[in-house]
Design a protein around this motif. Structure first.
Motif, PDB file in Angstrom:
ATOM      1  N   MET A   1       0.783  -1.270   0.025  1.00 16.74           N
ATOM      2  CA  MET A   1      -0.004  -0.261   0.095  1.00 16.74           C
ATOM      3  C   MET A   1       1.021   1.314   0.009  1.00 16.74           C
ATOM      4  SD  MET A   1      -1.344  -2.615   1.258  1.00 16.74           S
ATOM      5  CE  MET A   1      -2.959  -3.598   1.737  1.00 16.74           C
TER       6      MET A   1
ATOM      7  N   LYS B   1       3.547   9.698   5.632  1.00 11.19           N
ATOM      8  CA  LYS B   1       2.907  11.163   5.708  1.00 11.19           C
ATOM      9  C   LYS B   1       2.636  11.306   7.197  1.00 11.19           C
ATOM     10  CE  LYS B   1       0.742  11.491   1.416  1.00 11.19           C
ATOM     11  NZ  LYS B   1      -0.538  11.682   0.641  1.00 11.19           N
ATOM     12  N   GLN B   2       2.029  10.776   7.852  1.00  6.86           N
ATOM     13  CA  GLN B   2       1.492  10.796   9.117  1.00  6.86           C
ATOM     14  C   GLN B   2       2.853  11.179  10.090  1.00  6.86           C
ATOM     15  OE1 GLN B   2      -1.675  10.723  10.418  1.00  6.86           O
ATOM     16  NE2 GLN B   2      -0.990  11.471  12.469  1.00  6.86           N
TER      17      GLN B   2
ATOM     18  N   PHE C   1       4.203  14.220   9.410  1.00  5.45           N
ATOM     19  CA  PHE C   1       3.404  15.441   9.899  1.00  5.45           C
ATOM     20  C   PHE C   1       3.854  15.546  11.460  1.00  5.45           C
ATOM     21  CE2 PHE C   1      -0.712  16.637  11.877  1.00  5.45           C
ATOM     22  CZ  PHE C   1      -0.954  17.858  11.140  1.00  5.45           C
TER      23      PHE C   1
ATOM     24  N   GLY D   1       3.984  15.115   4.298  1.00  4.65           N
ATOM     25  CA  GLY D   1       3.546  15.268   5.606  1.00  4.65           C
ATOM     26  C   GLY D   1       4.021  16.240   6.592  1.00  4.65           C
TER      27      GLY D   1
ATOM     28  N   ASN E   1       2.739  19.690   5.456  1.00  6.88           N
ATOM     29  CA  ASN E   1       1.397  19.704   5.934  1.00  6.88           C
ATOM     30  C   ASN E   1       1.651  20.321   7.510  1.00  6.88           C
ATOM     31  OD1 ASN E   1      -0.349  19.375   3.985  1.00  6.88           O
ATOM     32  ND2 ASN E   1      -0.188  17.063   4.135  1.00  6.88           N
TER      33      ASN E   1
ATOM     34  N   ALA F   1       2.754  24.138   7.506  1.00 11.37           N
ATOM     35  CA  ALA F   1       1.640  24.985   7.430  1.00 11.37           C
ATOM     36  C   ALA F   1       0.659  24.880   8.517  1.00 11.37           C
ATOM     37  CB  ALA F   1       0.771  24.114   5.899  1.00 11.37           C
ATOM     38  N   ARG F   2       0.413  23.705   9.065  1.00  8.48           N
ATOM     39  CA  ARG F   2      -0.340  23.833  10.111  1.00  8.48           C
ATOM     40  C   ARG F   2       0.091  24.730  11.461  1.00  8.48           C
ATOM     41  NH1 ARG F   2      -4.414  19.784  11.368  1.00  8.48           N
ATOM     42  NH2 ARG F   2      -4.181  19.655   9.234  1.00  8.48           N
TER      43      ARG F   2
ATOM     44  N   GLU G   1       1.914  12.205  -6.708  1.00  4.86           N
ATOM     45  CA  GLU G   1       1.252  13.213  -6.101  1.00  4.86           C
ATOM     46  C   GLU G   1       2.301  14.309  -5.742  1.00  4.86           C
ATOM     47  OE1 GLU G   1       0.122  10.614  -2.277  1.00  4.86           O
ATOM     48  OE2 GLU G   1      -0.305  12.893  -1.888  1.00  4.86           O
TER      49      GLU G   1
ATOM     50  N   ALA H   1       3.843  16.133  -7.727  1.00  6.78           N
ATOM     51  CA  ALA H   1       3.560  17.562  -8.593  1.00  6.78           C
ATOM     52  C   ALA H   1       2.353  18.213  -8.149  1.00  6.78           C
ATOM     53  CB  ALA H   1       3.498  17.009 -10.155  1.00  6.78           C
ATOM     54  N   ILE H   2       1.473  17.599  -7.616  1.00 11.16           N
ATOM     55  CA  ILE H   2       0.033  18.395  -7.282  1.00 11.16           C
ATOM     56  C   ILE H   2      -0.020  18.703  -5.892  1.00 11.16           C
ATOM     57  CG2 ILE H   2      -0.959  17.238  -9.432  1.00 11.16           C
ATOM     58  CD1 ILE H   2      -2.409  15.454  -7.168  1.00 11.16           C
ATOM     59  N   ALA H   3       1.167  18.278  -5.194  1.00 13.27           N
ATOM     60  CA  ALA H   3       1.176  18.841  -3.472  1.00 13.27           C
ATOM     61  C   ALA H   3       1.187  20.398  -3.543  1.00 13.27           C
ATOM     62  CB  ALA H   3       2.566  18.129  -2.948  1.00 13.27           C
ATOM     63  N   THR H   4       0.659  20.856  -2.428  1.00 16.49           N
ATOM     64  CA  THR H   4       0.732  22.292  -1.969  1.00 16.49           C
ATOM     65  C   THR H   4       1.877  22.505  -1.161  1.00 16.49           C
ATOM     66  OG1 THR H   4      -1.477  22.429  -2.502  1.00 16.49           O
ATOM     67  CG2 THR H   4      -0.440  24.384  -1.523  1.00 16.49           C
ATOM     68  N   PRO H   5       2.964  23.300  -1.354  1.00 12.82           N
ATOM     69  CA  PRO H   5       3.371  23.650  -2.729  1.00 12.82           C
ATOM     70  C   PRO H   5       3.769  22.183  -3.345  1.00 12.82           C
ATOM     71  CG  PRO H   5       5.152  24.145  -1.207  1.00 12.82           C
ATOM     72  CD  PRO H   5       3.832  23.520  -0.363  1.00 12.82           C
ATOM     73  N   ALA H   6       4.074  22.517  -5.036  1.00 14.25           N
ATOM     74  CA  ALA H   6       4.351  21.376  -5.620  1.00 14.25           C
ATOM     75  C   ALA H   6       5.897  21.037  -5.190  1.00 14.25           C
ATOM     76  CB  ALA H   6       4.785  21.934  -7.100  1.00 14.25           C
TER      77      ALA H   6
END
Lengths: 309, 309
Positions: free
Chosen positions: B43, B195-196, B199, B225, B228, B231-232, B251, B253-258
């Motif tokens: 996964m 990711k977790q 983060f 992560g 994110n 940003a938080r 993903e 390339a589509i993350a914020t920011p890329a």
């Protein structure tokens, strides 16, 4: 028959291409220990979470777990089932490919391989099905947006070709109609099921003349992709446009902004499907109807009052 | 032996628990058509991308593809291999569990099951290995940050227990030393691979007294992560803190920011591993050494000049 004769026959059988088969030999005592799982796409985190709970349940019963993707191709699904039959597998848990006829499920069962369905149902198949109550789920997220004051609400993603797709769209329609809100055909963006597709739809979504102020998304992947696309266009998701997801994947809570979404009981679906299959393997009579897991709305930062633009 | 006798033996063999086995019978003509793939965690999107390309390569040769996770547990890995052997599988592609001894690989091959390794190598195993050049990869991202003017650069995630982990850390160390920059032990955050976890590490990262201005992350999941988490905390990744990933997942390339990241050749690893396994099954002699895929830096918006704070 004398032991020596039996041994000689075994030896000869091996030579001409027979090997000892766990299942055939163990019919009287136990099972082959193999369970097959086939889904649209193992790499989709929605299935990943279901699979993890299936796996931990099967592990405890020391069943080996073989996975395959069918990518909604009936042919691939059938090939995997044939392999399981030849391997003497004990049972199969499947999220059936789009267009699976009830006849296919019946054939698998007639061949002695018990079936449990997850995530999608097959009309007319008499086997246990575990899935979320999808229509109820999207009505929860749509009603949440309506209660915040949104009246122009779009639905992004999904397909009418699956029971899940039809039910999620119906839940959105039901909530809109109950609130007396208009449903405009071009506010529906069918298709997207991935982050990438959600990201790509942002342009068309933001270009609509009668701009929706909120989007009910097919799943969390589409919602996160759409939020990234909205952010890329210089708008703030959760402030300029409200977005809801579906599934409550692990990453929903850590997305920017944290995603309001519908918890879909993936772990519960996996756990119950595995338990029922194990029960069937142990000879128990089980409920062969569809069992809907009740979803819950998890409200986070991606939804807020509508901003007039 | 008379045909009648042969038939009687076959029948008896079936009764006492022998069934006709595709592989044993087909040694002279063809194969069972089953290839096993076992990785740490199917996964994980990094493996997902490798697996997709293995699958499309095997599909073309009409091989069935059985997957399993070992979660870095040798016991689970061995159980899956035993199952493959009993099923008469043709071969196995594996990302070996942490601590896999060369002896295990040798035993699998001695049992007639050809092995190809991906993503990680096993010291002393004489089988083909396909993986990215990890040390080179992190030196690319570290040098990129250094060229932007960063001098306080942290490394977030990964483990010393795998060849990949050791190599990625070494690449970072090499680049820092070559530039005459200091490497402080507490600027390393070993462990995170999800990711977790990325983060969750953001808090400790941002609380450092001698704040790093940039983070070289173990993979894209950790980087996304961490972004994110940044940003938080009210900071802007790519402006306040530069972040690099590894893998160039879809993903990124589509993350914020890329995300600026290191392309790791997943599709190439999968394609070549599958090709070599098929070559081996066809009786060809293959190169049994490690083959490193050269990574590339993909620069996007998550890295910029350091901001003095």
């Amino acid at each position: 028959m004398a032991d020596a004769t039996r041994e000689r026959i075994k030896e000869y059988a091996r030579e001409i291409g027979y090997i000892y088969n766990r299942r055939a030999a163990s019919l009287r005592t136990s099972r082959s220990g193999i369970v097959g799982v086939v889904v649209h796409d193992i790499m989709n985190p929605f299935f990943a979470e279901i699979l993890r709970s299936i796996e931990s349940e099967l592990d405890r019963s020391r069943q080996t777990f073989l996975l395959s993707n069918h990518y909604d191709q009936l042919e691939k699904q059938r090939t995997f089932i044939d392999t399981l039959l030849q391997l003497g597998a004990d049972g199969v848990i499947m999220s059936p490919a789009i267009g699976t006829p009830a006849q296919d499920i019946r054939l698998i069962e007639d061949n002695g391989l018990p079936v449990v369905l997850i995530a999608r149902s097959v009309e007319g198949a008499k086997v246990p099905v575990f899935r979320g109550d999808d229509a109820y789920g999207t009505s929860l997220s749509t009603n949440h947006l309506i209660s915040l004051g949104h009246t122009r609400i779009a639905m992004v993603g999904g397909t009418d070709q699956t029971s899940t797709g039809r039910d999620r769209y119906q839940g959105y329609v039901n909530a809109m109609e109950k609130a007396g809100l208009e449903i405009r055909p071009h506010w529906r963006f069918p298709g997207p099921r991935t982050k990438q597709a959600g990201f790509e739809v942002a342009g068309a979504f933001l270009a609509l003349q009668d701009k929706p102020t909120a989007a009910v998304c097919w799943n969390d992947l589409v919602a996160i992709g759409l939020m990234n696309g909205i952010a890329r266009a210089g708008l703030v998701p959760g402030v300029d446009i409200s977005v809801t997801g579906y599934d409550d994947l692990e990453e929903a809570a850590i997305a920017t902004p944290a995603l309001t979404t519908v918890w879909n009981g993936q772990r519960e679906v996996g756990r119950r499907a595995a338990r029922v299959l194990l029960d069937r393997l142990n000879g128990a009579e089980v409920n062969r109807s569809q069992q809907l897991i009740k979803p819950e709305l998890h409200v986070r930062q991606s939804t807020g009052k509508p901003k007039e633009r």
